[in-house]
Design an enzyme around this catalytic site. Structure first.
Site, mmCIF file in Angstrom:
data_model
loop_
_atom_site.group_PDB
_atom_site.id
_atom_site.type_symbol
_atom_site.label_atom_id
_atom_site.label_comp_id
_atom_site.label_asym_id
_atom_site.label_seq_id
_atom_site.Cartn_x
_atom_site.Cartn_y
_atom_site.Cartn_z
ATOM 1 C CD GLU A 495 -2.180 -1.668 2.497
ATOM 2 O OE1 GLU A 495 -1.914 -0.900 3.615
ATOM 3 O OE2 GLU A 495 -2.642 -2.676 2.764
ATOM 4 C CD GLU A 526 -3.337 -4.772 5.451
ATOM 5 O OE1 GLU A 526 -4.551 -5.500 5.158
ATOM 6 O OE2 GLU A 526 -3.350 -3.450 5.494
ATOM 7 C CD GLN A 548 0.354 2.407 4.821
ATOM 8 O OE1 GLN A 548 -0.767 2.454 5.139
ATOM 9 N NE2 GLN A 548 0.568 2.692 3.413
ATOM 10 C CG ASP A 551 0.305 -1.207 14.876
ATOM 11 O OD1 ASP A 551 0.167 -1.270 15.913
ATOM 12 O OD2 ASP A 551 1.335 -0.587 14.071
ATOM 13 C CE1 TYR A 552 -3.905 -0.990 11.324
ATOM 14 C CE2 TYR A 552 -2.427 0.231 10.284
ATOM 15 C CZ TYR A 552 -3.262 0.051 10.995
ATOM 16 O OH TYR A 552 -3.692 1.227 11.578
ATOM 17 C CG HIS A 593 -0.477 4.112 13.591
ATOM 18 N ND1 HIS A 593 -1.789 4.425 13.869
ATOM 19 C CD2 HIS A 593 -0.352 3.802 12.266
ATOM 20 C CE1 HIS A 593 -2.292 4.406 12.848
ATOM 21 N NE2 HIS A 593 -1.841 4.052 11.766
#
Ligand SMILES: Cc1ncc(C[n+]2csc(CCOP(=O)(O)OP(=O)(O)O)c2C)c(N)n1
Ligand SMILES: [Mg+2]
Length: 804
Positions: A495, A526, A548, A551-552, A593
């Protein structure tokens, strides 16, 4: 007979035409017989679990006909007929898989590591190097999680697009000929309910890749009917909007009944042409399939299907229908009866042969142990007890390795007080047997080839005399530039990776320089970004797939854990996917984040390397190391590190960061502090303040969590300081708990400790937003100072008086 099929068949002579159909029928019947006998083997206790492809034979014959050398399949556990039809599964191998025969020659699909029905072909030679994929039919190793095959399918298909469209990849290679290869996916109707299916489906439509997805629709997912699975109970109906038309590119969608042999052949032919020539993805919704034996050996379908449905399934059984169709053309039942009779015989023989082969070595081991026990008993004071064990083992007709070895091991307890040559022989036997089984069950989590990552030598960054300090992201950017120019197979995507060169500009300007295919923006998805990486890495490319923010990663974690991290292990080293996953994390702002869930990550991703560079030069070095080898890894860059200044090395692209090696970044005598990533900066600051009160810390950067400190340098430090502190930003007991175990139990450092080892971690909740949120959630300089000070207070209360 349909028109197209008739046209095709006109090209064949009548004899050839008939021969081909009867050969297909034979495969279907053999496959069905395998399912029937397979179920019996489980129910009589000879195998542990069975999941078979009964009821889905005929469409797989059609798919196999369209499947060419160089093509790939990413499917699920119903595809035994397809595997037989492409010549990659015999009845004997089918049973070897069911029994879990650990000899890869007998059981080439997993050497017994996976339950039956999970297939693969070998893409690697003995030395771990690629085989020529264009000379074989390629099957990516199956996994059990429903729809887990979908993300990888996307990457397998996308590789063709890359090989066709990237000039530098067009040279002769063992993976692709002008991108002509199709990635064929199979999935059950119910599994299309999974997010992975929809995410992959959309992504392939966007990317326009040569992918053909077959949905084997039997209206059920175990006991749950389509009405609970799929809107309108019809997957092709609800996916109609993806059909390509004058408004835009999309899919070609076919709907066909799974018992209609000639129509299926037409459809698969058309699908193949569209996907291969135009790189348009295709959906084939194969309806009216059945499951004559129920879902698996763990239950029977009479429990959940109505009489009416059961009756319908008998009438629509795809093999019966194919048989009717053959009779309507050739009118010679005799031949079919003969095929059916011979198939029964053949499968029965295959089953017996597989069983005998599987048992052969175990019975040999049983004999050896019986012999050894007889002899040790003769000389032992515990003779009656040992003979009892021996007799118990002797009565087992079809022994397992477990029964043989556990008898041998339990015997040792009766020999504790004895010492003689017979006992030595028994000990020797146990040791040998254990090491043989170690190979069978415990190898290939990571590469065992010569060029494995751990062998890549460190090359330190070097600096000109007047080297500039630059924003750290520039070190990374220059290094990615060098990587992209050195390695034509490297593709970087994620991304915001393309146009703006990632959210921290580590790739700034590189899309312009290397093109939209090599440095690419993706949708926000993802799991399938990971799948793109896995699939393309399986086909010789070197993807760097970006998540990115750390956390994701959770969105892609399942597929990394279930697919990528298990790949070498489940394929016994016969497949690899050297994917590099790039992400950034640790300290910044707020709940999503600031993630540093490294404990969760390292435990779910055994089979990958987990690298936590403390700055961008170290990170760049990791990319360079990984590209010299062929193993999958996750690199977590520091989110707050891109704008910090780092000196620009003059050997960009050449320097490497070693994997499994810690670095002592400050020497000291009082206490060893192990940390990694962003936390190191806090630790370094705290160390300066501790020095002012006379506490001398030694700081060690773990650098890589998997593997951790292969040289046991932390132990050496503890031998000197006799004290250990571990500091990170994960939850209490997260990665710090892992490090503690490594240091205390693996390195055996407990014996050199004079104080209780302590961990300094973040709080259990996620980090609150803002400077103060961070201060009260993550370890601060004061926290580190005070915890280490308190440790020293306990050692020497007079010198280090209590602060509080
Ligand atoms: C993620 C996940 N959830 C649940 C399961 C258990 N499970 C295995 S197969 C299956 C049903 C699949 O049905 P379908 O996709 O229609 O395939 P079929 O077995 O009918 O061919 C379920 C729920 C699983 N393997 N993976
Ligand atoms: Mg189903």
């Amino acid at each position: 007979m349909s028109e197209k099929f008739a046209e095709e068949t006109q090209k064949l002579s009548y004899k050839e035409f008939k021969k081909e159909i009867l050969s297909d029928y034979n495969i279907a019947v053999v496959s069905r017989e395998c399912s029937i006998l397979g179920r019996r083997e489980v129910l009589t206790g000879k195998a542990k679990f069975g999941i078979f492809g009964g009821g889905k034979e005929v469409p797989q014959l059609a798919m196999a006909k369209a499947f060419k050398n160089g093509d790939w399949r990413s499917g699920y556990y119903r595809d035994q007929t397809f595997m037989m039809a492409i010549g990659e599964l015999t009845a004997e191998q089918f049973f070897a898989g069911l029994y879990a025969h650990t000899d890869i020659k007998a059981e080439p699909h997993a050497a017994g590591r996976q339950m039956g029905g999970h297939f693969m072909t070998h893409t690697l030679n003995e030395d771990g190097n690629w085989k020529n994929q264009l000379k074989q039919k390629n099957v990516s190793a199956d996994i059990s999680p429903t729809a887990g095959q979908m993300p990888r399918l996307l990457g397998l298909a996308q590789a063709s697009k890359m090989y066709r469209n990237i000039e530098a990849l067009k040279k002769t290679n063992p993976f692709s000929e002008n991108g002509n290869e199709i990635a064929w996916g199979t999935i059950g109707n119910a599994s299309t309910s999974e997010g992975h299916f929809f995410e992959t489906f959309n992504a392939a439509g966007v990317l326009q890749v040569p992918m053909v997805i077959s949905v084997w629709d039997d209206e059920y997912g175990i006991s749950v009917h389509a009405k609970y699975q799929t809107t309108k109970e019809n997957i092709s109906e609800i996916l109609k909007g993806f059909q390509r038309d004058e408004n835009g590119k999309g899919y070609e969608i076919f709907i066909v009944n799974g018992w209609d042999y000639s129509k299926l052949i037409d459809v698969y032919n058309q699908a193949s042409t569209v996907a291969r020539n135009e790189h348009t993805p295709v959906l084939i919704h194969v309806k009216e399939l059945t499951q004559p034996q129920g879902h698996s050996t763990s239950g029977s379908h009479e429990r959940y299907k109505s009489e009416e449905r059961l009756d319908w399934e008998i009438k629509h059984d795809c093999i019966s229908k194919m048989r009717e169709w053959i009779l309507s053309i050739f009118e010679n039942e005799e031949e079919l009866l003969n095929i059916e009779k011979e198939a029964k015989k053949e499968v029965n023989i295959a089953k017996r042969t597989a069983w005998n082969n599987y048992l052969h070595d175990i019975i040999q081991a049983q004999k050896e142990v019986l012999n050894l026990l007889e002899k040790v008993a003769e000389k032992s004071e515990n003779k009656p007890f040992i003979l009892k064990l021996k007799n118990e083992l002797a009565t087992i007709k079809d022994p397992s390795k477990k029964e043989v070895l556990s008898t041998a091991r339990r015997t040792l307890r009766y020999l504790i007080q004895e010492n003689n040559s017979e006992k030595t022989k028994l000990l020797q036997w146990i040791e040998n047997y254990n090491s043989e089984q170690l190979y069978n069950y415990n190898t290939h989590l990571y590469s065992e080839a010569k060029n494995n990552v751990k062998t890549i030598k460190e090359v330190k960054p070097t600096y000109s005399e007047n080297a500039n300090f630059v924003d750290a992201r520039v070190v990374l950017k220059n290094n990615f530039d060098s990587i992209l120019s050195r390695y034509k197979e490297v593709l970087i995507f994620g991304e915001d990776v393309g146009k703006i060169g990632d959210v921290n500009q580590g790739l700034e300007g590189l899309q312009e320089k290397y093109g939209k295919l090599r440095v690419a923006d993706t949708g926000i998805r993802e799991a399938s970004i990971m799948g793109q990486g896995i699939g393309m890495a399986m086909r010789g490319l070197r993807p760097i797939a970006e998540i990115q923010y750390l956390d994701y990663l959770l969105y892609g974690l399942q597929i990394l854990s279930d697919d990528l991290a298990t790949l070498r292990y489940r394929s016994v080293g016969k497949q690899k996917a050297p994917l590099i996953v790039r992400t950034r994390g640790h300290r910044l702002e707020g709940i999503w984040h600031s993630g540093s869930h490294m404990g969760a990550v390292i435990h779910l991703l055994r089979g990958m390397y987990i690298l936590t560079p403390r700055n961008m030069t170290k990170a760049a070095g990791f990319y360079n190391t990984l590209l010299q080898s062929d193993e999958p890894a996750l690199i977590v860059e520091n989110l707050n590190g891109y704008r910090l200044k780092e000196k620009l090395p003059n050997n960009i692209g050449d320097f490497t960061t070693p994997i499994g090696v810690v670095e002592t970044i400050k020497k000291g005598n009082d206490v060893t502090v192990v940390s990694y990533g962003s936390t190191l900066k806090i630790v370094e600051e705290a160390a300066k303040e501790l020095a002012q009160v006379g506490i001398d810390t030694e700081i060690i950067d773990a650098q890589t969590l998997l593997p951790f400190d292969l040289n046991h340098d932390v132990l050496k430090s503890i031998k000197k300081t006799n004290r250990l502190v571990i500091a990170d930003e994960d939850v209490p007991g997260g990665a710090s708990g892992y490090l503690l175990n490594e240091i205390l139990n693996v390195q055996n450092a407990y014996q050199y400790l004079d104080s209780k080892p302590i961990t300094i971690t973040a709080k259990s909740h996620r980090a609150a937003y803002g400077t103060d949120g961070d201060y009260f959630s993550k370890p601060s300089i004061e926290d580190v100072f005070e915890k280490i000070y308190a440790l020293m207070h306990e050692v020497d209360p007079d010198t280090y008086k209590k602060i509080y």
